[in-house]
Write a protein that holds these residues in place. Structure first.
Motif, PDB file in Angstrom:
ATOM      1  N   GLN A 178     -13.583 -34.041  -8.872  1.00  0.00           N
ATOM      2  CA  GLN A 178     -12.378 -33.252  -8.657  1.00  0.00           C
ATOM      3  C   GLN A 178     -12.325 -32.091  -9.644  1.00  0.00           C
ATOM      4  O   GLN A 178     -12.036 -30.954  -9.267  1.00  0.00           O
ATOM      5  CB  GLN A 178     -11.168 -34.165  -8.821  1.00  0.00           C
ATOM      6  N   PHE A 224     -12.515 -28.185  -8.111  1.00  0.00           N
ATOM      7  CA  PHE A 224     -11.334 -27.334  -8.138  1.00  0.00           C
ATOM      8  C   PHE A 224     -11.450 -26.174  -9.115  1.00  0.00           C
ATOM      9  O   PHE A 224     -10.524 -25.370  -9.231  1.00  0.00           O
ATOM     10  CB  PHE A 224     -10.075 -28.175  -8.367  1.00  0.00           C
ATOM     11  N   ASP A 237      -2.863 -28.653 -10.392  1.00  0.00           N
ATOM     12  CA  ASP A 237      -2.736 -30.109 -10.484  1.00  0.00           C
ATOM     13  C   ASP A 237      -4.073 -30.860 -10.550  1.00  0.00           C
ATOM     14  O   ASP A 237      -4.244 -31.710 -11.419  1.00  0.00           O
ATOM     15  CB  ASP A 237      -1.881 -30.632  -9.327  1.00  0.00           C
ATOM     16  N   PRO A 238      -5.031 -30.579  -9.667  1.00  0.00           N
ATOM     17  CA  PRO A 238      -6.269 -31.363  -9.738  1.00  0.00           C
ATOM     18  C   PRO A 238      -7.034 -31.217 -11.055  1.00  0.00           C
ATOM     19  O   PRO A 238      -7.820 -32.100 -11.410  1.00  0.00           O
ATOM     20  CB  PRO A 238      -7.110 -30.828  -8.570  1.00  0.00           C
ATOM     21  N   GLN A 246      -4.776 -33.408 -13.789  1.00  0.00           N
ATOM     22  CA  GLN A 246      -4.500 -34.815 -13.490  1.00  0.00           C
ATOM     23  C   GLN A 246      -5.288 -35.707 -14.451  1.00  0.00           C
ATOM     24  O   GLN A 246      -6.458 -35.467 -14.731  1.00  0.00           O
ATOM     25  CB  GLN A 246      -4.885 -35.137 -12.041  1.00  0.00           C
ATOM     26  N   LYS A 297      -6.041 -33.320  -2.037  1.00  0.00           N
ATOM     27  CA  LYS A 297      -7.167 -33.318  -2.965  1.00  0.00           C
ATOM     28  C   LYS A 297      -8.507 -33.556  -2.270  1.00  0.00           C
ATOM     29  O   LYS A 297      -9.382 -34.245  -2.779  1.00  0.00           O
ATOM     30  CB  LYS A 297      -6.942 -34.303  -4.102  1.00  0.00           C
ATOM     31  N   CYS A 333     -12.049 -32.708  -1.546  1.00  0.00           N
ATOM     32  CA  CYS A 333     -13.041 -31.924  -2.277  1.00  0.00           C
ATOM     33  C   CYS A 333     -14.455 -32.384  -1.926  1.00  0.00           C
ATOM     34  O   CYS A 333     -14.687 -33.549  -1.643  1.00  0.00           O
ATOM     35  CB  CYS A 333     -12.797 -31.959  -3.780  1.00  0.00           C
TER      36      CYS A 333
END
Length: 167
Positions: free
Chosen positions: A22, A26, A39-40, A43, A84, A86
């Motif tokens: 992730q 991202f 956010d990703p 996190q 999310k 990915c």
């Protein structure tokens, strides 16, 4: 021919690989928006662990390596939320994102019976928008994320999944 990519439910043993994937995936989104607080990217590992324990989390596996992932859950109003999604940068452009999206929709429909699906992406994320439009999603609104990124909200009715063929 090489190994095939297998899509299956994530387990506790996958949490760290999902977390690292992730973060890698991202980076391009963060660069697109000039915002590395999306956010990703912020996190925590513990938060990913909690999602794997409570939500629908699928991984795409190439041998022992997690090369893609997607999350999903169903809200109280019956909306299946997908997020999310990915795919490892070296495997993009080969339909794996579409396969993960389709698998998440199918699993949510089978296990949690949503009435519709909803997801969001950043307004500059043209590749994501193309993928979601091809999968039957339509724009239903806009929002601003907690990180300040303008988001496009997309939805489609459950049962309207498109069937994606892959080679």
């Amino acid at each position: 021919m090489g190994m095939s990519v297998i899509i299956e439910a994530a387990g506790p043993q996958d949490v760290e690989q999902i977390f690292r994937l992730q973060y890698l995936c991202f980076q391009s989104e963060a660069e697109l928006y000039g915002n590395y607080r999306i956010d990703p990217l912020v996190q925590s590992l513990e938060s990913v662990r909690a999602e794997v324990a409570s939500d629908l989390v699928l991984v795409a596996r190439l041998g022992d390596e997690v090369v893609g992932s997607v999350r999903g859950f169903t809200e109280e109003d019956g909306t299946g939320r997908i997020g999310k999604l990915c795919v490892h940068p070296r495997l993009r452009g080969h339909g794996l994102g579409a396969r993960l999206l389709d698998a998440a929709e199918a699993a949510l429909e089978a296990e949690r019976h949503p009435t519709r699906f909803r997801l969001h992406t950043g307004h500059r994320s043209e590749g994501n928008l193309r993928l979601y439009r091809r999968a039957g999603y339509a724009r239903v609104g806009d929002a601003t994320g907690e990180d300040g990124v303008r988001l496009i909200l997309l939805e489609k009715e459950a049962g309207a999944r498109s069937f994606v063929a892959s080679a």
